[in-house]
Design a protein around this motif. Structure first.
Motif, PDB file in Angstrom:
ATOM      1  N   ILE A 155      11.514  52.122  -1.935  1.00  0.00           N
ATOM      2  CA  ILE A 155      12.289  52.548  -3.104  1.00  0.00           C
ATOM      3  C   ILE A 155      11.329  52.686  -4.285  1.00  0.00           C
ATOM      4  CG2 ILE A 155      14.545  51.628  -2.414  1.00  0.00           C
ATOM      5  CD1 ILE A 155      13.963  49.175  -4.186  1.00  0.00           C
ATOM      6  N   GLY A 156      11.629  53.665  -5.122  1.00  0.00           N
ATOM      7  CA  GLY A 156      10.769  53.899  -6.282  1.00  0.00           C
ATOM      8  C   GLY A 156      11.599  54.055  -7.545  1.00  0.00           C
ATOM      9  N   TYR A 157      11.056  53.557  -8.635  1.00  0.00           N
ATOM     10  CA  TYR A 157      11.728  53.706  -9.933  1.00  0.00           C
ATOM     11  C   TYR A 157      10.712  53.501 -11.048  1.00  0.00           C
ATOM     12  CZ  TYR A 157      11.900  48.588  -9.313  1.00  0.00           C
ATOM     13  OH  TYR A 157      11.593  47.273  -9.065  1.00  0.00           O
ATOM     14  N   ASN A 158      11.103  53.804 -12.253  1.00  0.00           N
ATOM     15  CA  ASN A 158      10.234  53.593 -13.409  1.00  0.00           C
ATOM     16  C   ASN A 158      10.651  52.327 -14.130  1.00  0.00           C
ATOM     17  OD1 ASN A 158       8.375  55.775 -13.424  1.00  0.00           O
ATOM     18  ND2 ASN A 158      10.077  57.139 -13.941  1.00  0.00           N
ATOM     19  N   ARG A 159       9.658  51.526 -14.482  1.00  0.00           N
ATOM     20  CA  ARG A 159       9.957  50.319 -15.249  1.00  0.00           C
ATOM     21  C   ARG A 159       8.976  50.239 -16.406  1.00  0.00           C
ATOM     22  NH1 ARG A 159       9.963  43.931 -13.931  1.00  0.00           N
ATOM     23  NH2 ARG A 159      11.597  43.445 -15.412  1.00  0.00           N
ATOM     24  N   PHE A 160       9.503  50.200 -17.612  1.00  0.00           N
ATOM     25  CA  PHE A 160       8.677  50.189 -18.835  1.00  0.00           C
ATOM     26  C   PHE A 160       7.651  51.314 -18.790  1.00  0.00           C
ATOM     27  CE2 PHE A 160       9.592  45.509 -18.202  1.00  0.00           C
ATOM     28  CZ  PHE A 160      10.697  45.518 -19.052  1.00  0.00           C
ATOM     29  N   GLY A 161       8.076  52.481 -18.326  1.00  0.00           N
ATOM     30  CA  GLY A 161       7.207  53.659 -18.320  1.00  0.00           C
ATOM     31  C   GLY A 161       6.245  53.722 -17.148  1.00  0.00           C
ATOM     32  N   GLU A 162       6.220  52.721 -16.296  1.00  0.00           N
ATOM     33  CA  GLU A 162       5.308  52.722 -15.150  1.00  0.00           C
ATOM     34  C   GLU A 162       6.083  52.908 -13.852  1.00  0.00           C
ATOM     35  OE1 GLU A 162       2.573  49.593 -14.705  1.00  0.00           O
ATOM     36  OE2 GLU A 162       1.719  49.812 -16.716  1.00  0.00           O
ATOM     37  N   ALA A 163       5.493  53.751 -12.959  1.00  0.00           N
ATOM     38  CA  ALA A 163       6.145  53.990 -11.671  1.00  0.00           C
ATOM     39  C   ALA A 163       5.993  52.760 -10.775  1.00  0.00           C
ATOM     40  CB  ALA A 163       5.536  55.213 -11.004  1.00  0.00           C
ATOM     41  N   LEU A 195      37.595  28.990  -5.966  1.00  0.00           N
ATOM     42  CA  LEU A 195      38.882  29.369  -6.552  1.00  0.00           C
ATOM     43  C   LEU A 195      38.733  30.567  -7.484  1.00  0.00           C
ATOM     44  CD1 LEU A 195      40.305  25.799  -7.208  1.00  0.00           C
ATOM     45  CD2 LEU A 195      40.880  27.338  -5.344  1.00  0.00           C
ATOM     46  N   GLN A 196      37.810  31.452  -7.130  1.00  0.00           N
ATOM     47  CA  GLN A 196      37.612  32.695  -7.876  1.00  0.00           C
ATOM     48  C   GLN A 196      37.691  33.854  -6.890  1.00  0.00           C
ATOM     49  OE1 GLN A 196      33.776  31.717  -9.696  1.00  0.00           O
ATOM     50  NE2 GLN A 196      34.750  31.861 -11.696  1.00  0.00           N
ATOM     51  N   ASP A 197      37.940  35.044  -7.450  1.00  0.00           N
ATOM     52  CA  ASP A 197      38.101  36.213  -6.586  1.00  0.00           C
ATOM     53  C   ASP A 197      36.797  36.588  -5.878  1.00  0.00           C
ATOM     54  OD1 ASP A 197      40.836  36.852  -6.920  1.00  0.00           O
ATOM     55  OD2 ASP A 197      40.395  37.506  -8.962  1.00  0.00           O
ATOM     56  N   GLU A 198      36.956  37.053  -4.634  1.00  0.00           N
ATOM     57  CA  GLU A 198      35.831  37.564  -3.846  1.00  0.00           C
ATOM     58  C   GLU A 198      36.339  38.780  -3.086  1.00  0.00           C
ATOM     59  OE1 GLU A 198      32.963  35.063  -1.254  1.00  0.00           O
ATOM     60  OE2 GLU A 198      34.406  35.927   0.139  1.00  0.00           O
ATOM     61  N   ILE A 199      35.656  39.909  -3.241  1.00  0.00           N
ATOM     62  CA  ILE A 199      36.099  41.154  -2.598  1.00  0.00           C
ATOM     63  C   ILE A 199      35.115  41.522  -1.493  1.00  0.00           C
ATOM     64  CG2 ILE A 199      36.432  43.626  -2.955  1.00  0.00           C
ATOM     65  CD1 ILE A 199      37.490  43.010  -5.728  1.00  0.00           C
ATOM     66  N   SER A 200      35.657  41.777  -0.288  1.00  0.00           N
ATOM     67  CA  SER A 200      34.834  42.201   0.853  1.00  0.00           C
ATOM     68  C   SER A 200      35.150  43.661   1.172  1.00  0.00           C
ATOM     69  CB  SER A 200      35.140  41.347   2.089  1.00  0.00           C
ATOM     70  OG  SER A 200      34.863  39.997   1.840  1.00  0.00           O
ATOM     71  N   LEU A 201      34.110  44.455   1.350  1.00  0.00           N
ATOM     72  CA  LEU A 201      34.306  45.871   1.683  1.00  0.00           C
ATOM     73  C   LEU A 201      33.505  46.204   2.932  1.00  0.00           C
ATOM     74  CD1 LEU A 201      33.648  45.905  -1.786  1.00  0.00           C
ATOM     75  CD2 LEU A 201      35.103  47.863  -1.308  1.00  0.00           C
ATOM     76  N   THR A 202      34.193  46.707   3.935  1.00  0.00           N
ATOM     77  CA  THR A 202      33.513  47.143   5.152  1.00  0.00           C
ATOM     78  C   THR A 202      32.853  48.482   4.881  1.00  0.00           C
ATOM     79  OG1 THR A 202      35.223  46.043   6.450  1.00  0.00           O
ATOM     80  CG2 THR A 202      33.820  47.631   7.600  1.00  0.00           C
ATOM     81  N   LEU A 203      31.524  48.532   5.064  1.00  0.00           N
ATOM     82  CA  LEU A 203      30.797  49.778   4.798  1.00  0.00           C
ATOM     83  C   LEU A 203      30.834  50.672   6.032  1.00  0.00           C
ATOM     84  CD1 LEU A 203      27.710  48.321   2.872  1.00  0.00           C
ATOM     85  CD2 LEU A 203      29.930  49.045   1.971  1.00  0.00           C
ATOM     86  N   GLU A 204      30.843  51.989   5.778  1.00  0.00           N
ATOM     87  CA  GLU A 204      30.904  52.942   6.888  1.00  0.00           C
ATOM     88  C   GLU A 204      29.613  52.866   7.699  1.00  0.00           C
ATOM     89  OE1 GLU A 204      31.570  56.533   4.777  1.00  0.00           O
ATOM     90  OE2 GLU A 204      33.640  56.002   4.247  1.00  0.00           O
ATOM     91  N   PRO A 205      29.691  53.120   9.020  1.00  0.00           N
ATOM     92  CA  PRO A 205      28.478  53.099   9.858  1.00  0.00           C
ATOM     93  C   PRO A 205      27.437  54.093   9.343  1.00  0.00           C
ATOM     94  CG  PRO A 205      30.456  53.247  11.203  1.00  0.00           C
ATOM     95  CD  PRO A 205      30.894  53.429   9.790  1.00  0.00           C
ATOM     96  N   GLN A 206      26.183  53.683   9.426  1.00  0.00           N
ATOM     97  CA  GLN A 206      25.095  54.523   8.908  1.00  0.00           C
ATOM     98  C   GLN A 206      24.591  55.449  10.012  1.00  0.00           C
ATOM     99  OE1 GLN A 206      24.121  54.227   5.457  1.00  0.00           O
ATOM    100  NE2 GLN A 206      26.123  53.241   5.664  1.00  0.00           N
ATOM    101  N   ASP A 207      25.008  56.721   9.953  1.00  0.00           N
ATOM    102  CA  ASP A 207      24.626  57.689  10.989  1.00  0.00           C
ATOM    103  C   ASP A 207      23.275  58.329  10.701  1.00  0.00           C
ATOM    104  OD1 ASP A 207      27.023  57.182  12.245  1.00  0.00           O
ATOM    105  OD2 ASP A 207      28.089  58.702  11.074  1.00  0.00           O
ATOM    106  N   GLU A 208      22.973  58.477   9.404  1.00  0.00           N
ATOM    107  CA  GLU A 208      21.724  59.162   9.052  1.00  0.00           C
ATOM    108  C   GLU A 208      20.524  58.259   9.320  1.00  0.00           C
ATOM    109  OE1 GLU A 208      21.662  60.692   5.111  1.00  0.00           O
ATOM    110  OE2 GLU A 208      23.636  61.635   5.287  1.00  0.00           O
ATOM    111  N   ALA A 209      19.397  58.919   9.615  1.00  0.00           N
ATOM    112  CA  ALA A 209      18.152  58.161   9.829  1.00  0.00           C
ATOM    113  C   ALA A 209      17.708  57.529   8.512  1.00  0.00           C
ATOM    114  CB  ALA A 209      17.072  59.106  10.343  1.00  0.00           C
ATOM    115  N   VAL A 210      16.935  56.468   8.641  1.00  0.00           N
ATOM    116  CA  VAL A 210      16.434  55.786   7.443  1.00  0.00           C
ATOM    117  C   VAL A 210      15.448  56.695   6.716  1.00  0.00           C
ATOM    118  CG1 VAL A 210      15.148  53.791   6.602  1.00  0.00           C
ATOM    119  CG2 VAL A 210      16.716  53.551   8.548  1.00  0.00           C
ATOM    120  N   ARG A 211      15.654  56.859   5.396  1.00  0.00           N
ATOM    121  CA  ARG A 211      14.732  57.711   4.630  1.00  0.00           C
ATOM    122  C   ARG A 211      13.395  56.988   4.443  1.00  0.00           C
ATOM    123  NH1 ARG A 211      18.281  59.472  -0.656  1.00  0.00           N
ATOM    124  NH2 ARG A 211      20.327  59.280   0.332  1.00  0.00           N
ATOM    125  N   GLU A 212      12.361  57.791   4.270  1.00  0.00           N
ATOM    126  CA  GLU A 212      11.058  57.180   3.980  1.00  0.00           C
ATOM    127  C   GLU A 212      11.016  56.647   2.562  1.00  0.00           C
ATOM    128  OE1 GLU A 212       8.409  56.241   5.752  1.00  0.00           O
ATOM    129  OE2 GLU A 212       9.754  56.752   7.410  1.00  0.00           O
TER     130      GLU A 212
END
Lengths: 202, 187
Positions: free
Chosen positions: B63-71, B161-178
């Motif tokens: 994964i890539g992103y910019n932080r404080f102007g630096e890649a 005693l607080q809310d917790e939400i669970s979400l089933t994610l859809e199966p990942q059909d696509e190949a893993v990106r580089e």
């Protein structure tokens, strides 16, 4: 024979005493358990009451609370281009609230656990932005002026008797709620008592 | 003789009763556990205090992103899983610090600290009642765990005693990106 009878009587008395103590212990057990549960519940209720605001005095002008006379100094609605040129996206609005206090008593540590919040008629509650973000916004809006302290910092050094101070807090709220907001102020030792002022924003 | 029999019977009944109560008492963690709500990716799953709607789920080696102007580029020996979501708070200003993915084996993966400086991360934001908040959750996990995933979201980790939400994610059909680039507005 007399000696034997005397010994038998003292054994009987000891047995009776032990039986009384045993019954006393059994009978006192539920009483002690009930007392322990009651004391614990009383403490928990006390702690809970110090965390909520249910006895709210509402006023349009000035209210006495925590050894000071409080009034709403200023309420600004920012983000729709009217107060400043700043336009915030969508429904997001920034509200800046200033509360002025004049000490009428020695406050000491009476402002501990200070809480300032906004509420609407539906019971929704907005808490202030954190100190760093609040100061950054103050400098963005007015680069020259020194940012005012919020309630938490002011509570560490409250004004002396007959002296005044102003606290400032910032909130992010939806535009649709802005017209019906109340600002609430409370201190830990005085809760569930609190005071509230209508912001009167349009 | 009769008294002795009654006494022994009483002790046995009391022991059985206490044993039954002990074995059927729910553990403290369950009594004070989270208030669970569950749903699927794509739908807005609503609890008493907040709601979550998951948009996209992406997997990448880097994964890539910019932080404080630096890649910044972060590689993983497993995969990065980036989940975009929209959250709404209902009653009171609240953070959402707790986000976990339950993988295919049942193991639980919390948000990655390595990627905590990425832009638009939801755990750094605060939900304000009446204002939707969008952003991403970032996880790092073995690739074989991503076959079946459930996202679990709460105000704090291990909620009581607080809310917790669970979400089933859809199966990942696509190949893993580089590589997956994360911009100021997420993915």
């Amino acid at each position: 024979m007399r000696l034997f009878a005397s010994g038998w009587t003292s054994v009987q008395m000891a047995f009776e005493r032990e039986r009384r103590i045993r019954w006393l212990a059994i009978i006192s057990l539920p009483v002690l358990i009930a007392a322990a549960v009651g004391i614990n519940a009383w403490r928990n209720i006390g702690d809970y009451r110090h965390g909520i605001e249910i006895d709210v005095a509402q006023g349009a002008s000035e209210l006495d609370y925590g050894g000071a006379a409080w009034r709403l100094e200023q309420a600004r609605l920012i983000g729709d281009g009217r107060d400043t040129d700043v336009q915030l996206p969508g429904e997001m609005r920034l509200i800046i609230v200033r509360l002025a206090a004049t000490a009428i008593d020695d406050i000491g540590e009476g402002w501990g656990e200070c809480s300032v919040s906004l509420t609407d008629e539906a019971g929704r509650r907005w808490l202030p932005l954190d100190v760093v973000l609040s100061d950054d916004l103050s400098r963005d809006l007015d680069p020259v002026a020194e940012p005012l302290d919020g309630c938490g910092i002011s509570s560490l050094d409250p004004p002396a008797r007959h002296q005044s101070t102003v606290i400032e807090e910032k909130f992010v709220v939806p535009a649709t709620a802005a017209s019906e907001l109340l600002v609430h102020l409370s201190f830990g030792a005085l809760r569930p008592a609190a005071i509230a002022f209508p912001l009167g924003l349009s | 003789m009769k008294t002795r029999f009654v006494t022994i019977a009483g002790v046995i009944v009391a022991a059985l009763t206490l044993s039954f109560l002990q074995t059927t008492t729910p553990p403290y963690a369950m009594i004070t556990g989270p208030l669970k709500t569950s749903g699927q990716q794509g739908e807005a799953v609503t609890s008493t205090t907040f709601s979550v709607q998951v948009g996209d789920v992406a997997r990448a080696r880097t994964i890539g992103y910019n932080r404080f102007g630096e890649a910044v580029a972060l590689e993983s020996s497993g995969v990065w899983v980036v989940v975009s979501a929209e959250l709404r708070g209902f009653k009171e200003t609240m953070p959402v610090h707790g986000a976990t993915i339950v993988g295919a084996s049942g193991r639980r993966y919390r948000q990655s600290d390595r990627a905590s400086g990425a832009p638009d991360v939801l755990s750094t934001k605060v939900l304000q009642p009446g204002l939707p908040t969008t952003g991403i959750f970032i996880f790092e996990m073995p690739e074989d765990e991503t076959g079946t995933m459930t996202l679990v979201v709460s105000e704090q980790y291990e909620p009581q005693l607080q809310d917790e939400i669970s979400l089933t994610l859809e199966p990942q059909d696509e190949a893993v990106r580089e590589r997956l680039d994360i911009g100021p507005d997420g993915i």
